[in-house]
Write an enzyme that holds these catalytic residues in place. Structure first.
Site, PDB file in Angstrom:
ATOM      1  N   ARG A  79      -1.455   0.245   7.697  1.00  0.00           N
ATOM      2  CA  ARG A  79      -0.653   0.144   8.916  1.00  0.00           C
ATOM      3  C   ARG A  79       0.422   1.209   9.043  1.00  0.00           C
ATOM      4  O   ARG A  79       1.176   1.210  10.008  1.00  0.00           O
ATOM      5  CB  ARG A  79       0.017  -1.236   8.972  1.00  0.00           C
ATOM      6  CG  ARG A  79      -0.946  -2.379   9.072  1.00  0.00           C
ATOM      7  CD  ARG A  79      -0.194  -3.688   9.129  1.00  0.00           C
ATOM      8  NE  ARG A  79      -1.092  -4.834   9.143  1.00  0.00           N
ATOM      9  CZ  ARG A  79      -1.695  -5.329   8.074  1.00  0.00           C
ATOM     10  NH1 ARG A  79      -1.498  -4.787   6.889  1.00  0.00           N
ATOM     11  NH2 ARG A  79      -2.491  -6.378   8.176  1.00  0.00           N
ATOM     12  N   GLN A 116       0.361  -6.272  -3.531  1.00  0.00           N
ATOM     13  CA  GLN A 116      -0.686  -6.482  -2.539  1.00  0.00           C
ATOM     14  C   GLN A 116      -1.832  -5.496  -2.790  1.00  0.00           C
ATOM     15  O   GLN A 116      -2.862  -5.587  -2.128  1.00  0.00           O
ATOM     16  CB  GLN A 116      -0.120  -6.263  -1.133  1.00  0.00           C
ATOM     17  CG  GLN A 116       0.999  -7.230  -0.793  1.00  0.00           C
ATOM     18  CD  GLN A 116       1.606  -6.970   0.570  1.00  0.00           C
ATOM     19  OE1 GLN A 116       2.808  -7.073   0.719  1.00  0.00           O
ATOM     20  NE2 GLN A 116       0.803  -6.636   1.556  1.00  0.00           N
ATOM     21  N   ALA A 162       0.810  -1.219   0.000  1.00  0.00           N
ATOM     22  CA  ALA A 162       0.000   0.000   0.000  1.00  0.00           C
ATOM     23  C   ALA A 162       0.848   1.276   0.000  1.00  0.00           C
ATOM     24  O   ALA A 162       0.406   2.321  -0.480  1.00  0.00           O
ATOM     25  CB  ALA A 162      -0.924  -0.007   1.211  1.00  0.00           C
ATOM     26  N   HIS A 207      -3.854  -9.797  -3.822  1.00  0.00           N
ATOM     27  CA  HIS A 207      -5.040  -9.565  -2.989  1.00  0.00           C
ATOM     28  C   HIS A 207      -6.240  -9.112  -3.811  1.00  0.00           C
ATOM     29  O   HIS A 207      -7.184  -8.546  -3.263  1.00  0.00           O
ATOM     30  CB  HIS A 207      -4.719  -8.559  -1.877  1.00  0.00           C
ATOM     31  CG  HIS A 207      -3.755  -9.121  -0.858  1.00  0.00           C
ATOM     32  ND1 HIS A 207      -3.016  -8.344   0.001  1.00  0.00           N
ATOM     33  CD2 HIS A 207      -3.409 -10.407  -0.576  1.00  0.00           C
ATOM     34  CE1 HIS A 207      -2.254  -9.129   0.764  1.00  0.00           C
ATOM     35  NE2 HIS A 207      -2.471 -10.380   0.422  1.00  0.00           N
ATOM     36  N   CYS A 222     -21.955 -17.943  -7.192  1.00  0.00           N
ATOM     37  CA  CYS A 222     -21.708 -18.591  -8.490  1.00  0.00           C
ATOM     38  C   CYS A 222     -20.369 -18.182  -9.100  1.00  0.00           C
ATOM     39  O   CYS A 222     -19.977 -18.725 -10.135  1.00  0.00           O
ATOM     40  CB  CYS A 222     -22.848 -18.311  -9.470  1.00  0.00           C
ATOM     41  SG  CYS A 222     -22.898 -16.611 -10.091  1.00  0.00           S
TER      42      CYS A 222
END
Ligand code: NAD
Length: 263
Positions: A42, A109, A30, A129, A140
């Site tokens: 974080r 990520q 990030a 991610h 489905c």
């Protein structure tokens, strides 16, 4: 007292490693997108650092079992910074690195799509991610553009369901409690085993299983470089740790490696 080597000499040393390597893998977190206006989780200004309770909204079990969590999640998606964000010089530096032919994998990520928007080859990017630009039906597996689902929220549906089977829709991101896509993890691990140099950028390296590609690359004999504004959980195994702003440091490394600045 020990002190960190000065930044200029570390940039010089890392540029040398980049020049010498023919197979480079990059892992981004990030932190590479904060300079594009998307907060990390974080870091010092992170969403969870400021509001630890927000972490619960990203948990699959809560999302599946609580319609109120889903309603809040859709409202958050409407407001997500990714829709307006533009790539920054950090993303651009990785596009420049790719032109050298040495970048074999760009593991990210991030869910924001900014590497592709900057011009990175989508075939090299592994979105470990997932992506916020699509939705997936949790029953489905049908996938559709996020923009269409957000149009439905704007026109009054608080928790739009799958058009095909009426199942619960979620952004195509990996929530806590949700497995990674096995093929994506396999590609990431293969990239770690194949590379001569792994550069981890803007990640606290505390999210598993993806963080494990760093020690995996190390064990396979690669050099490890970590570029992050704050200490990471893996600084101890890195050959070089660069501390500072990604948008300033990464372009300098790539330019020096390319020989476009005085070496
Ligand atoms: P993190 O929030 O754990 O860590 C980000 C790190 O980047 C921090 O250590 C912070 O100090 C550093 N950082 C922030 N801005 C920086 C800058 N300009 N220069 C240098 N360092 C900087 O992020 P993470 O490890 O990637 O884990 C969070 C998870 O949440 C990710 O795996 C991802 O799935 C998701 N996430 C994605 C986005 C996005 O797509 N942009 C944003 C937030 C969270």
């Amino acid at each position: 007292m020990t002190s960190m080597p000065d930044l200029d000499s570390e940039i010089h040393a890392v540029a040398k490693l980049v020049r010498a390597a023919s197979r480079i893998a990059v892992l981004t977190g990030a932190g590479i997108s904060t300079e594009s206006g998307i907060p990390d989780f974080r870091g010092p200004q992170g969403v969870w650092t400021k509001n630890p309770a927000a972490e619960k909204l990203s948990t699959l079990q809560h999302y599946m079992n609580d319609p109120d969590v889903r309603r809040r999640a859709w409202q958050q998606r409407l407001q997500h910074e990714a829709w307006e964000a533009e790539p920054n010089p950090g993303h651009a530096a990785l596009v420049a690195l790719e032109r050298s032919g040495k970048l074999k994998a760009l593991l990210t990520q991030n869910i924001d799509g900014l590497h592709q928007k900057a011009g990175s080859n989508p075939a090299l990017v592994v979105e470990i991610h997932g992506t916020i630009h699509e939705v997936v039906c949790m029953s489905c597996g049908d996938r559709a553009p996020m923009s269409k689902a957000l149009d439905r929220v704007r026109s009054g549906e608080e928790d739009p369901s799958c058009r095909a089977c009426n199942g619960i829709l979620k952004s195509a991101t990996i929530s806590f409690g949700q497995n990674l896509v096995a093929e994506d993890l396999r590609r990431a691990e293969q990239a770690a085993l194949d590379c001569e140099l792994m550069v981890a950028i803007g990640s606290s390296l505390g999210v598993y299983p993806i963080a494990a590609v760093v020690p995996l690359a190390k064990q396979a004999g690669a050099h490890i470089v970590i570029l992050n504004g704050t200490p990471t959980e893996m600084d101890g195994l890195a050959d070089h740790v660069l501390r500072g702003k990604i948008g300033e440091i990464l372009p300098r490394i790539v330019a020096e490696a390319e020989g476009t600045v005085g070496v």
